[in-house]
Design an enzyme around this catalytic site. Structure first.
Site, mmCIF file in Angstrom:
data_model
loop_
_atom_site.group_PDB
_atom_site.id
_atom_site.type_symbol
_atom_site.label_atom_id
_atom_site.label_comp_id
_atom_site.label_asym_id
_atom_site.label_seq_id
_atom_site.Cartn_x
_atom_site.Cartn_y
_atom_site.Cartn_z
ATOM 1 N N GLY A 117 -8.863 5.705 1.114
ATOM 2 C CA GLY A 117 -9.538 6.556 2.092
ATOM 3 C C GLY A 117 -11.018 6.261 2.210
ATOM 4 C CG ASP B 148 -1.946 1.001 1.296
ATOM 5 O OD1 ASP B 148 -2.405 1.405 0.218
ATOM 6 O OD2 ASP B 148 -2.361 1.389 2.414
ATOM 7 C CG HIS C 143 -5.368 8.187 3.249
ATOM 8 N ND1 HIS C 143 -4.763 8.819 2.201
ATOM 9 C CD2 HIS C 143 -5.530 6.901 2.870
ATOM 10 C CE1 HIS C 143 -4.560 7.953 1.217
ATOM 11 N NE2 HIS C 143 -5.011 6.775 1.596
HETATM 12 P P1 13P Z 1 -8.887 4.881 5.459
HETATM 13 O O1 13P Z 1 -8.013 5.760 6.305
HETATM 14 O O2 13P Z 1 -10.125 5.599 5.049
HETATM 15 O O3 13P Z 1 -9.174 3.575 6.091
HETATM 16 O O4 13P Z 1 -8.083 4.589 4.091
HETATM 17 C C1 13P Z 1 -7.144 3.556 4.054
HETATM 18 C C2 13P Z 1 -6.348 3.569 2.792
HETATM 19 O O5 13P Z 1 -6.637 4.238 1.832
HETATM 20 C C3 13P Z 1 -5.168 2.698 2.760
HETATM 21 O O6 13P Z 1 -4.433 2.887 1.585
HETATM 22 O O1 G3H Z 2 -3.299 4.916 3.583
HETATM 23 C C1 G3H Z 2 -2.735 4.732 4.655
HETATM 24 C C2 G3H Z 2 -3.007 3.533 5.461
HETATM 25 O O2 G3H Z 2 -4.015 3.796 6.404
HETATM 26 C C3 G3H Z 2 -1.754 3.052 6.093
HETATM 27 O O3 G3H Z 2 -1.414 3.814 7.195
HETATM 28 O O4 G3H Z 2 0.955 4.337 6.685
HETATM 29 O O5 G3H Z 2 0.042 4.553 9.031
HETATM 30 O O6 G3H Z 2 0.404 2.297 7.995
HETATM 31 P P1 G3H Z 2 0.099 3.755 7.766
HETATM 32 ZN ZN ZN Z 3 -4.521 4.903 0.850
#
Ligand code: 13P
Ligand code: G3H
Ligand code: ZN
Length: 332
Positions: free
Chosen positions: A225, A82, A180
């Site tokens: 997000g 991610d 996010h």
């Molecule tokens: P959220 O913060 O809305 O859960 O989004 C997560 C996300 O986009 C991880 O890449």
């Molecule tokens: O998009 C972000 C995800 O919620 C991951 O969050 O980078 O704090 O692990 P993090």
């Molecule tokens: Zn994300």
């Protein structure tokens, strides 16, 4: 069943008007909660790790936790990076056995984003790994990168054909108003529902999504997000000593609508964090004498399982779709 990529998942999701849930994992209980729910509902799932998760848990632990989940559960699981910040991180994940990576070049210029994404795509494809790219910029915080709402910008539909064809990416994350974190909108941006007292945010830009779909028909679209910040878990947290004021997410009805369109992957992390925190806080308030981690982490895992089952049934629409995806993969 080995780890799978996302091609077949997205093909079926697109044809069937559903989306695959992409849930962030950082430890064993999160992996267990998510995959336990997915297995009970016969749903495919994407488990994704951020650079921060890899730093926290060590990438090898995460890879093996996900492999363990595959041994225990008979469902298609993809392991995805991610928000890959650079080529080196994407390469490291590909070499580690991830089946999908995101290169997030959304903060670069259009040309630089194309160039850098293309480099990742070339390496990934040479190893049979798929790549998610991002065009447009979401507000919010991920790892150390924080994007102010005024710097975020929607994806420009007129740019997507050139971007997708020049990069060769396999899916595209777009910005249509999601962001996010658990505080996606300020109270001033929302209207308060007089009956429920819940803050309701402005609608996502479905007009931009429709325009993008028209430009790249059938191409898998990703929504980041996309947590709903479910009031139930926020209330449990606040009733048990937490202080989360005015947390607001994306209403589930809008996500369901997105899942029925070209959106094939919906990213959820904040909702998992809220569910786990709710379970642990509730447990500690009821049992202040407990100090065995198994006693207080298990309720967090239970809430994660409950949350993911709810998402699969009510938001993603992916319940029962695992066999068809497995069949497609096996007949490849
Ligand atoms: P959220 O913060 O809305 O859960 O989004 C997560 C996300 O986009 C991880 O890449
Ligand atoms: O998009 C972000 C995800 O919620 C991951 O969050 O980078 O704090 O692990 P993090
Ligand atoms: Zn994300």
């Amino acid at each position: 069943m080995p780890l799978v990529g996302t091609k077949e998942m997205f093909k079926k999701a697109h044809e069937g008007g559903f989306a695959i849930g992409a849930f962030n994992v950082n430890n064993m209980e999160i992996v267990q909660g998510i995959t336990g729910a997915a297995a009970e509902l016969n749903s495919p799932i994407i488990l994704q790790c951020s650079a921060g998760a890899r730093k926290y848990a060590n990438s090898r632990y995460l890879v093996h936790l996900v492999r363990a989940a595959l041994e225990v559960n008979d469902i298609p699981i993809a392991l995805h990076l991610d928000h890959g910040p650079d080529y080196a991180t994407c390469k490291s994940c590909i070499d580690d056995g991830f089946t999908s990576v995101m290169f997030d070049g959304s903060h670069y210029s259009f040309e630089e984003n194309i160039q850098k994404t293309k480099e990742v795509v070339e390496y990934a494809h040479s190893k049979g790994v798929v790549v998610e790219a991002e065009l447009g910029q979401l507000a919010g915080v991920e790892d150390d990168v924080s994007v102010d709402a005024d710097k975020a910008h929607y994806t420009k539909p007129e740019e997507v054909v050139e971007f997708v064809s020049k990069t060769g990416c396999d899916s595209l994350a777009i910005a249509i108003g999601t962001s996010h974190g658990a505080f996606k909108f300020t109270p001033e941006q929302c209207t308060r529902n007089p009956e429920t007292g819940v803050l309701e945010p402005p609608e996502l830009r479905f007009d931009i999504l429709a325009e993008i779909e028209k430009q790249i028909p059938g191409f898998p679209i990703v929504l980041h997000g996309a947590s709903s910040v479910i009031p139930k878990y926020v209330k449990i947290i606040n009733d048990n000593g937490g202080k989360l004021k005015d947390a607001v997410g994306i209403p589930e009805g809008q996500l369901r609508k997105a899942a029925k369109s070209a959106v094939c992957k919906i990213n959820i992390d904040s909702d998992l964090r809220l569910a786990m925190t709710a379970g642990i806080r509730e447990h500690f308030m009821a049992h202040p004498e407990h100090f065995d981690p198994r006693q207080y982490i298990a309720p967090g895992r239970d809430y994660i399982k409950e949350l993911v089952a709810h998402k699969i049934k009510e938001v993603l629409g992916s319940e029962g779709t695992a066999p068809a995806i497995m069949e497609l993969i096996n007949n490849k």
